[in-house]
Design a protein around this motif. Structure first.
Motif, PDB file in Angstrom:
ATOM      1  N   UNK A   1     -39.470 -21.519 -51.810  1.00 32.79           N
ATOM      2  CA  UNK A   1     -39.438 -20.285 -52.567  1.00 32.79           C
ATOM      3  C   UNK A   1     -40.587 -19.345 -52.475  1.00 32.79           C
ATOM      4  N   UNK A   2     -40.267 -18.298 -52.040  1.00 30.16           N
ATOM      5  CA  UNK A   2     -41.174 -17.205 -51.787  1.00 30.16           C
ATOM      6  C   UNK A   2     -40.963 -15.875 -52.623  1.00 30.16           C
ATOM      7  N   UNK A   3     -42.361 -15.601 -53.175  1.00 27.68           N
ATOM      8  CA  UNK A   3     -42.315 -14.459 -54.008  1.00 27.68           C
ATOM      9  C   UNK A   3     -43.261 -13.339 -53.480  1.00 27.68           C
TER      10      UNK A   3
ATOM     11  N   UNK B   1     -45.993 -18.996 -52.593  1.00 34.40           N
ATOM     12  CA  UNK B   1     -45.116 -20.045 -51.969  1.00 34.40           C
ATOM     13  C   UNK B   1     -44.885 -21.107 -52.656  1.00 34.40           C
ATOM     14  N   UNK B   2     -43.734 -21.417 -53.103  1.00 33.03           N
ATOM     15  CA  UNK B   2     -43.207 -22.580 -53.948  1.00 33.03           C
ATOM     16  C   UNK B   2     -42.569 -23.599 -52.923  1.00 33.03           C
ATOM     17  N   UNK B   3     -42.750 -24.781 -53.478  1.00 35.90           N
ATOM     18  CA  UNK B   3     -42.130 -25.816 -52.593  1.00 35.90           C
ATOM     19  C   UNK B   3     -41.715 -27.031 -53.659  1.00 35.90           C
ATOM     20  N   UNK B   4     -40.464 -27.859 -53.131  1.00 35.40           N
ATOM     21  CA  UNK B   4     -40.036 -28.884 -53.876  1.00 35.40           C
ATOM     22  C   UNK B   4     -39.288 -28.840 -55.002  1.00 35.40           C
TER      23      UNK B   4
ATOM     24  N   UNK C   1     -30.662 -22.369 -34.971  1.00 40.04           N
ATOM     25  CA  UNK C   1     -30.669 -23.180 -33.757  1.00 40.04           C
ATOM     26  C   UNK C   1     -32.056 -23.663 -33.219  1.00 40.04           C
ATOM     27  N   UNK C   2     -32.999 -23.728 -34.257  1.00 39.85           N
ATOM     28  CA  UNK C   2     -34.321 -24.015 -34.005  1.00 39.85           C
ATOM     29  C   UNK C   2     -34.349 -25.508 -33.596  1.00 39.85           C
ATOM     30  N   UNK C   3     -34.726 -25.809 -32.353  1.00 39.13           N
ATOM     31  CA  UNK C   3     -34.745 -27.032 -31.775  1.00 39.13           C
ATOM     32  C   UNK C   3     -35.374 -28.216 -32.645  1.00 39.13           C
ATOM     33  N   UNK C   4     -36.313 -28.057 -33.157  1.00 40.83           N
ATOM     34  CA  UNK C   4     -37.080 -28.968 -33.883  1.00 40.83           C
ATOM     35  C   UNK C   4     -36.517 -29.452 -35.513  1.00 40.83           C
ATOM     36  N   UNK C   5     -35.651 -28.273 -35.958  1.00 36.89           N
ATOM     37  CA  UNK C   5     -35.125 -28.877 -37.140  1.00 36.89           C
ATOM     38  C   UNK C   5     -33.584 -28.678 -37.364  1.00 36.89           C
ATOM     39  N   UNK C   6     -33.002 -29.314 -36.206  1.00 35.26           N
ATOM     40  CA  UNK C   6     -31.517 -29.419 -36.520  1.00 35.26           C
ATOM     41  C   UNK C   6     -31.050 -30.850 -37.125  1.00 35.26           C
ATOM     42  N   UNK C   7     -32.151 -31.678 -37.111  1.00 33.59           N
ATOM     43  CA  UNK C   7     -31.837 -32.966 -37.859  1.00 33.59           C
ATOM     44  C   UNK C   7     -32.845 -33.535 -38.919  1.00 33.59           C
ATOM     45  N   UNK C   8     -33.124 -32.490 -39.874  1.00 27.62           N
ATOM     46  CA  UNK C   8     -34.037 -33.093 -41.076  1.00 27.62           C
ATOM     47  C   UNK C   8     -33.524 -33.804 -41.657  1.00 27.62           C
ATOM     48  N   UNK C   9     -34.290 -34.679 -42.393  1.00 27.24           N
ATOM     49  CA  UNK C   9     -33.868 -35.633 -43.603  1.00 27.24           C
ATOM     50  C   UNK C   9     -32.632 -35.270 -44.363  1.00 27.24           C
ATOM     51  N   UNK C  10     -32.653 -33.940 -44.742  1.00 23.35           N
ATOM     52  CA  UNK C  10     -31.535 -33.337 -45.632  1.00 23.35           C
ATOM     53  C   UNK C  10     -31.512 -31.906 -45.403  1.00 23.35           C
ATOM     54  N   UNK C  11     -30.472 -31.338 -46.006  1.00 24.84           N
ATOM     55  CA  UNK C  11     -30.254 -29.957 -45.901  1.00 24.84           C
ATOM     56  C   UNK C  11     -31.551 -29.050 -46.628  1.00 24.84           C
ATOM     57  N   UNK C  12     -31.954 -27.848 -46.057  1.00 24.09           N
ATOM     58  CA  UNK C  12     -32.990 -27.336 -46.628  1.00 24.09           C
ATOM     59  C   UNK C  12     -32.682 -25.874 -46.870  1.00 24.09           C
ATOM     60  N   UNK C  13     -33.140 -25.329 -48.029  1.00 27.01           N
ATOM     61  CA  UNK C  13     -32.718 -24.081 -48.670  1.00 27.01           C
ATOM     62  C   UNK C  13     -34.115 -23.287 -48.941  1.00 27.01           C
ATOM     63  N   UNK C  14     -33.942 -21.894 -48.564  1.00 29.17           N
ATOM     64  CA  UNK C  14     -35.191 -21.040 -48.550  1.00 29.17           C
ATOM     65  C   UNK C  14     -34.646 -19.818 -49.528  1.00 29.17           C
ATOM     66  N   UNK C  15     -35.476 -19.395 -50.392  1.00 26.73           N
ATOM     67  CA  UNK C  15     -35.404 -18.132 -51.127  1.00 26.73           C
ATOM     68  C   UNK C  15     -36.090 -17.265 -51.141  1.00 26.73           C
ATOM     69  N   UNK C  16     -36.022 -15.817 -51.320  1.00 27.89           N
ATOM     70  CA  UNK C  16     -37.061 -14.951 -51.137  1.00 27.89           C
ATOM     71  C   UNK C  16     -36.733 -13.991 -52.604  1.00 27.89           C
ATOM     72  N   UNK C  17     -37.828 -13.511 -53.244  1.00 26.34           N
ATOM     73  CA  UNK C  17     -37.659 -12.664 -54.262  1.00 26.34           C
ATOM     74  C   UNK C  17     -38.542 -11.561 -53.992  1.00 26.34           C
TER      75      UNK C  17
ATOM     76  N   UNK D   1     -35.224 -12.649 -59.426  1.00 24.97           N
ATOM     77  CA  UNK D   1     -33.555 -12.870 -59.441  1.00 24.97           C
ATOM     78  C   UNK D   1     -33.071 -13.825 -58.394  1.00 24.97           C
ATOM     79  N   UNK D   2     -33.929 -14.465 -57.388  1.00 27.16           N
ATOM     80  CA  UNK D   2     -33.463 -15.267 -56.570  1.00 27.16           C
ATOM     81  C   UNK D   2     -33.615 -16.772 -56.944  1.00 27.16           C
ATOM     82  N   UNK D   3     -34.422 -16.879 -57.976  1.00 26.41           N
ATOM     83  CA  UNK D   3     -34.571 -18.236 -58.621  1.00 26.41           C
ATOM     84  C   UNK D   3     -35.169 -19.096 -57.499  1.00 26.41           C
ATOM     85  N   UNK D   4     -36.465 -18.708 -57.197  1.00 27.45           N
ATOM     86  CA  UNK D   4     -37.197 -19.334 -56.156  1.00 27.45           C
ATOM     87  C   UNK D   4     -37.671 -20.850 -56.611  1.00 27.45           C
ATOM     88  N   UNK D   5     -38.064 -21.068 -57.736  1.00 27.17           N
ATOM     89  CA  UNK D   5     -38.269 -22.268 -58.152  1.00 27.17           C
ATOM     90  C   UNK D   5     -37.436 -23.280 -57.877  1.00 27.17           C
ATOM     91  N   UNK D   6     -36.111 -23.085 -57.871  1.00 28.37           N
ATOM     92  CA  UNK D   6     -35.101 -24.111 -57.551  1.00 28.37           C
ATOM     93  C   UNK D   6     -34.779 -24.347 -56.154  1.00 28.37           C
TER      94      UNK D   6
END
Length: 340
Positions: free
Chosen positions: A186-188, A200-203, A155-171, A177-182
């Protein structure tokens, strides 16, 4: 400002009651489907071809026995006796009736579960290594960081209506084994000069335009995690496309504008935001680390294990595939299928 309190049961119950009222208004015609759509998506409810679907959040794939029992009850009482585990470590029920979903949410709330932010253009479930906290090659346990991100993003007030869904993974392991580059981010976890931090990976992302992420920061100290992640998402929120949903993911933003431009804007945003945290995030991380303290391992007998492997080819084959090294000597992680 980041609040260190986790999502509390009272709040989850309040959200369930709110959705119950919205369902009543949808069923009596007070809300059209177009008006109802953003409200149901905020509560993890999809409308598929033949039925509604409820996606339940299982943060970073960690679940308790009492929560598993409730999920089994929901599958039995409101679905067809089973649920569908997703790649984002959630579970979906594909055949509930709309009028029943508020009852499902109430039962989930009793064990601290919900469906908030399992759909919509917002920050989705944070995922990590299935062996998190136990893997022998782990730099450190990634679950406290995943919980930090979950608590901050809910419920972060600023990020409830982003341009599209947003996914984060941590290894957390030497092997990713979390496939951060996809992932969008992505955080290693790595160590440098005795300090714990992140590569930190992005995109990255899959879908119709699969792209591998790129390294936007080769080392981010752990105390700067939340302000830097917030800066990335704020940059994307301002520069991401909203004219075409197939080109709205951050991977397209980075590909079209270039990593160097996106990095420069992120760093500028980071410089503005980092002062606003004032240490609350580090206080929260210390609390979450305590919650994930290792149990008191007992000295387990290991005699006979190799003898059984040699004597039973089927057992040996199963252990070769399904038993993984544990960080504590004498223990292992075992993969067990849910299917008969």
């Amino acid at each position: 400002m980041f609040d260190i309190r986790p999502v509390e049961t009272d709040y989850v119950r309040h959200r369930a009651a709110q959705f119950r009222d919205q369902v009543v208004r949808r069923l009596d015609g007070s809300l059209t489907e177009d008006e109802f759509r953003p409200l149901r998506l905020m509560n993890g409810v999809y409308l598929q071809l033949h039925a509604y679907m409820l996606r339940v959040a299982i943060p970073y794939g960690t679940i308790r026995p009492d929560q598993m029992r409730v999920l089994a009850d929901l599958a039995q009482d409101y679905d067809k006796g089973y649920g569908h585990w997703t790649t984002r470590q959630n579970i979906q029920f594909n055949w509930p009736k709309l009028v029943e979903i508020p009852d499902m949410l109430d039962r989930l709330a009793e064990v601290g579960m919900h469906a908030i932010q399992t759909s919509g253009n917002t920050i989705r479930n944070v995922t990590t290594d299935a062996f998190a906290g136990a893997a022998a090659d782990e730099v450190t346990d990634p679950r406290p960081y995943a919980e930090l991100l979950r608590s901050w993003s809910t419920d972060h007030a600023e990020f409830q209506f982003l341009p599209r869904k947003f996914k984060i993974a941590i290894s957390g392991g030497a092997k990713d084994r979390a496939i951060v580059a996809s992932h969008d981010i992505g955080l290693r976890l790595i160590r440098r000069d005795g300090q714990t931090g992140f590569e930190v990976w992005v995109g990255g992302g899959l879908g119709r335009t699969p792209l591998l992420g790129q390294v936007i920061r080769d080392f981010l100290p752990e105390e700067e995690l939340l302000p830097y992640i917030e800066a990335i998402i704020a940059t994307y929120n301002l520069s991401g496309r909203r004219d075409n949903k197939y080109k709205a993911r951050v991977k397209i933003t980075v590909a079209e504008r270039g990593l160097d431009v996106f990095r420069a804007e992120t760093e500028e945003e980071f410089a503005r935001r980092r002062q606003a945290f004032l240490g609350a995030d580090r206080e929260a991380l210390a609390i979450f680390r305590d919650r994930f303290a290792a149990p008191a391992f007992r000295t387990a007998p290991v005699a006979g294990y190799e003898a059984q492997r040699q004597a039973n080819p089927a057992f040996r084959s199963w252990t070769d595939t399904n038993v993984k090294a544990h960080k504590v000597d004498g223990y292992a992680s075992a993969i067990v299928t849910f299917k008969a």
